[in-house]
Scaffold this motif. Structure first.
Motif, mmCIF file in Angstrom:
data_model
loop_
_atom_site.group_PDB
_atom_site.id
_atom_site.type_symbol
_atom_site.label_atom_id
_atom_site.label_comp_id
_atom_site.label_asym_id
_atom_site.label_seq_id
_atom_site.Cartn_x
_atom_site.Cartn_y
_atom_site.Cartn_z
ATOM 1 N N ASP A 1 0.875 -1.181 0.000
ATOM 2 C CA ASP A 1 0.000 0.000 0.000
ATOM 3 C C ASP A 1 0.906 1.223 0.000
ATOM 4 O O ASP A 1 1.963 1.206 0.633
ATOM 5 N N PHE A 2 0.516 2.265 -0.719
ATOM 6 C CA PHE A 2 1.359 3.462 -0.778
ATOM 7 C C PHE A 2 0.687 4.652 -0.106
ATOM 8 O O PHE A 2 1.231 5.757 -0.102
ATOM 9 N N ASP A 3 -0.467 4.420 0.500
ATOM 10 C CA ASP A 3 -1.264 5.519 1.027
ATOM 11 C C ASP A 3 -1.056 5.686 2.531
ATOM 12 O O ASP A 3 -0.487 4.818 3.200
ATOM 13 N N VAL A 4 -1.555 6.807 3.057
ATOM 14 C CA VAL A 4 -1.579 7.048 4.504
ATOM 15 C C VAL A 4 -3.030 7.170 4.939
ATOM 16 O O VAL A 4 -3.914 7.459 4.136
ATOM 17 N N PHE A 5 -3.285 6.944 6.216
ATOM 18 C CA PHE A 5 -4.647 7.044 6.734
ATOM 19 C C PHE A 5 -5.068 8.498 6.862
ATOM 20 O O PHE A 5 -4.283 9.353 7.295
ATOM 21 N N GLU A 6 -6.321 8.771 6.486
ATOM 22 C CA GLU A 6 -6.888 10.108 6.625
ATOM 23 C C GLU A 6 -8.213 10.001 7.368
ATOM 24 O O GLU A 6 -8.751 8.895 7.573
ATOM 25 N N VAL A 7 -8.762 11.120 7.758
ATOM 26 C CA VAL A 7 -9.966 11.142 8.595
ATOM 27 C C VAL A 7 -11.122 10.381 7.946
ATOM 28 O O VAL A 7 -11.887 9.680 8.635
ATOM 29 N N SER A 8 -11.273 10.483 6.638
ATOM 30 C CA SER A 8 -12.390 9.811 5.959
ATOM 31 C C SER A 8 -12.272 8.291 5.993
ATOM 32 O O SER A 8 -13.223 7.590 5.650
ATOM 33 N N ASN A 9 -11.109 7.765 6.411
ATOM 34 C CA ASN A 9 -10.935 6.310 6.536
ATOM 35 C C ASN A 9 -11.452 5.772 7.873
ATOM 36 O O ASN A 9 -11.616 4.559 8.043
ATOM 37 N N LEU A 10 -11.693 6.665 8.818
ATOM 38 C CA LEU A 10 -12.080 6.234 10.161
ATOM 39 C C LEU A 10 -13.399 5.472 10.179
ATOM 40 O O LEU A 10 -13.649 4.687 11.093
ATOM 41 N N ASN A 11 -14.252 5.688 9.166
ATOM 42 C CA ASN A 11 -15.579 5.070 9.197
ATOM 43 C C ASN A 11 -15.557 3.602 8.809
ATOM 44 O O ASN A 11 -16.558 2.911 8.988
ATOM 45 N N ARG A 12 -14.412 3.070 8.303
ATOM 46 C CA ARG A 12 -14.460 1.698 7.795
ATOM 47 C C ARG A 12 -13.142 0.930 7.800
ATOM 48 O O ARG A 12 -13.151 -0.294 7.690
ATOM 49 N N GLN A 13 -12.008 1.592 7.868
ATOM 50 C CA GLN A 13 -10.732 0.902 7.715
ATOM 51 C C GLN A 13 -10.209 0.456 9.070
ATOM 52 O O GLN A 13 -9.958 1.271 9.957
ATOM 53 N N ILE A 14 -10.024 -0.835 9.208
ATOM 54 C CA ILE A 14 -9.839 -1.458 10.521
ATOM 55 C C ILE A 14 -8.573 -0.999 11.246
ATOM 56 O O ILE A 14 -8.529 -0.978 12.470
ATOM 57 N N PHE A 15 -7.538 -0.608 10.509
ATOM 58 C CA PHE A 15 -6.301 -0.153 11.143
ATOM 59 C C PHE A 15 -6.266 1.367 11.330
ATOM 60 O O PHE A 15 -5.282 1.897 11.835
ATOM 61 N N CYS A 16 -7.330 2.046 10.910
ATOM 62 C CA CYS A 16 -7.370 3.504 11.026
ATOM 63 C C CYS A 16 -8.000 3.915 12.352
ATOM 64 O O CYS A 16 -9.191 3.707 12.586
ATOM 65 N N ILE A 17 -7.192 4.493 13.215
ATOM 66 C CA ILE A 17 -7.653 5.058 14.488
ATOM 67 C C ILE A 17 -6.956 6.399 14.655
ATOM 68 O O ILE A 17 -6.118 6.782 13.828
ATOM 69 N N GLY A 18 -7.274 7.103 15.701
ATOM 70 C CA GLY A 18 -6.674 8.413 15.893
ATOM 71 C C GLY A 18 -5.159 8.384 15.849
ATOM 72 O O GLY A 18 -4.510 9.259 15.269
ATOM 73 N N GLU A 19 -4.570 7.336 16.427
ATOM 74 C CA GLU A 19 -3.117 7.247 16.514
ATOM 75 C C GLU A 19 -2.445 6.974 15.176
ATOM 76 O O GLU A 19 -1.240 7.223 15.031
ATOM 77 N N THR A 20 -3.198 6.454 14.194
ATOM 78 C CA THR A 20 -2.576 6.119 12.907
ATOM 79 C C THR A 20 -2.900 7.125 11.806
ATOM 80 O O THR A 20 -2.473 6.945 10.666
ATOM 81 N N LEU A 21 -3.661 8.170 12.116
ATOM 82 C CA LEU A 21 -3.961 9.193 11.109
ATOM 83 C C LEU A 21 -2.666 9.807 10.585
ATOM 84 O O LEU A 21 -1.737 10.097 11.344
ATOM 85 N N ASN A 22 -2.597 9.964 9.273
ATOM 86 C CA ASN A 22 -1.434 10.519 8.569
ATOM 87 C C ASN A 22 -0.221 9.597 8.597
ATOM 88 O O ASN A 22 0.885 10.019 8.221
ATOM 89 N N CYS B 1 -18.315 0.653 7.371
ATOM 90 C CA CYS B 1 -17.595 -0.451 8.002
ATOM 91 C C CYS B 1 -18.355 -1.776 7.962
ATOM 92 O O CYS B 1 -17.749 -2.819 7.718
ATOM 93 N N SER B 2 -19.659 -1.770 8.186
ATOM 94 C CA SER B 2 -20.401 -3.036 8.229
ATOM 95 C C SER B 2 -20.274 -3.795 6.914
ATOM 96 O O SER B 2 -20.061 -5.018 6.897
ATOM 97 N N MET B 3 -20.387 -3.085 5.804
ATOM 98 C CA MET B 3 -20.258 -3.714 4.490
ATOM 99 C C MET B 3 -18.816 -4.141 4.229
ATOM 100 O O MET B 3 -18.550 -5.255 3.796
ATOM 101 N N VAL B 4 -17.866 -3.247 4.528
ATOM 102 C CA VAL B 4 -16.458 -3.531 4.263
ATOM 103 C C VAL B 4 -15.968 -4.707 5.091
ATOM 104 O O VAL B 4 -15.315 -5.623 4.581
ATOM 105 N N TRP B 5 -16.288 -4.706 6.371
ATOM 106 C CA TRP B 5 -15.798 -5.778 7.244
ATOM 107 C C TRP B 5 -16.459 -7.114 6.917
ATOM 108 O O TRP B 5 -15.821 -8.158 6.966
#
Length: 297
Positions: free
Chosen positions: A77-98, A245-249
């Motif tokens: 993966d070449f991307d970083v986590f952003e706020v819009s990922n918080l709704n569904r991406q399992i590794f995206c939390i406040g501590e991993t933003l950016n 998240c429900s659909m993605v997970w």
């Protein structure tokens, strides 16, 4: 034992987990027994899986497989986590933003099983496809880039490797690309057929996306559960794909089941047609090609 953190945790008899990783693995996977026998668990442990894209569905698949006991991965993966990922991406939390999605996924996996072996790539993964695919037993596609997906499936077919993927749909789903059968390019008659990588333009990729959306609309009830204006904006390029998240997970979990069936050589794998789960009606939907689908199209 008290699981407060792998690296500072002891067994009840006082030994550190790290003193005998085989003991740790047995304890870690003991509740799997019944779903798998000991031979199958060892097959899973030794298998090696490539997951390009560890944000949404790819991230969920990755965590499922890590917790099931698979210990060998290549991820990209070449991307970083952003706020819009918080709704569904399992590794995206406040501590991993950016922060890097790959680095966050690796850290999470090692916090679950410190014995896990992970090779990671950034944007250069598409340039190393031949080598990557040759090193793994199975490919699980977590990226949503059409060009990269086309190249990935072509290489997997060339090397006789299965690919597990999912359609762009609001209903949880999964499909499997058998290397002995058709590819999605052939099945959906994508305009990418017979084109080299440098010939696949943004416009051609858009046409592929529209063909996939058409397939989902014709063969499932997905359109009954979406905001129509959002679909129009998506088709017209005015917004990104909508997701939650429900659909993605749930999709990621379905994909992990197909991974297990392929690795353990089980029967009744999903096909290229795929299958969909409709949580709104408590039913499953399998695409058919009869009269009803013809007139709906």
């Amino acid at each position: 034992c008290c699981l407060k953190g792998i690296n500072d945790t002891r067994w009840r008899d006082g030994r550190w987990f790290g003193d005998n990783m085989n003991d740790f693995y047995s304890e870690f996977t003991q509740r799997n027994y019944g779903f798998f026998d000991q031979t199958e668990q060892e097959i899973l442990r030794k298998s090696k899986i490539f997951i390009p894209g560890v944000g949404g569905m790819g991230g969920t698949v990755f965590e499922c497989l890590v917790r099931i006991g698979v210990e060998n991965f290549i991820i990209a993966d070449f991307d970083v986590f952003e706020v819009s990922n918080l709704n569904r991406q399992i590794f995206c939390i406040g501590e991993t933003l950016n922060k890097s999605k790959v680095d966050s996924a690796v850290a999470r996996a090692k916090s679950i099983n410190p014995n896990i072996k992970i090779k990671s790539y950034g944007q250069e993964w598409t340039e190393n496809l031949s080598t990557i695919v040759s090193e793994v037993d199975l490919v699980v596609n977590g990226c949503d880039d059409i060009k990269s997906t086309v190249l990935l499936v072509r290489e997997a077919k060339k090397q006789n490797k299965f690919v597990v993927d999912a359609f762009a749909s609001t209903l949880p789903n999964v499909y499997v690309v058998d290397p002995q059968g058709e590819t999605p390019e052939q099945f959906h008659q994508f305009p990418t057929r017979n084109l080299n990588a440098d010939q696949i333009t943004a416009e051609i990729q858009k046409q592929c996306m529209l063909k996939e959306i058409e397939y989902v609309i014709v063969h499932t009830t997905a359109m009954d559960y979406v905001v129509k204006s959002a679909v129009e904006d998506l088709v017209n390029g005015k917004r990104k794909r909508f997701s939650m998240c429900s659909m993605v997970w749930m999709t990621g979990t379905l994909m992990s089941y197909e991974d297990l069936k392929i690795i353990l050589k089980k029967e009744n794998k999903a096909s290229l047609r795929g299958y969909f789960i409709n949580p709104w009606t408590c039913e499953s939907e399998k695409p058919s090609f009869g009269v009803k689908a013809f007139f709906k199209k």
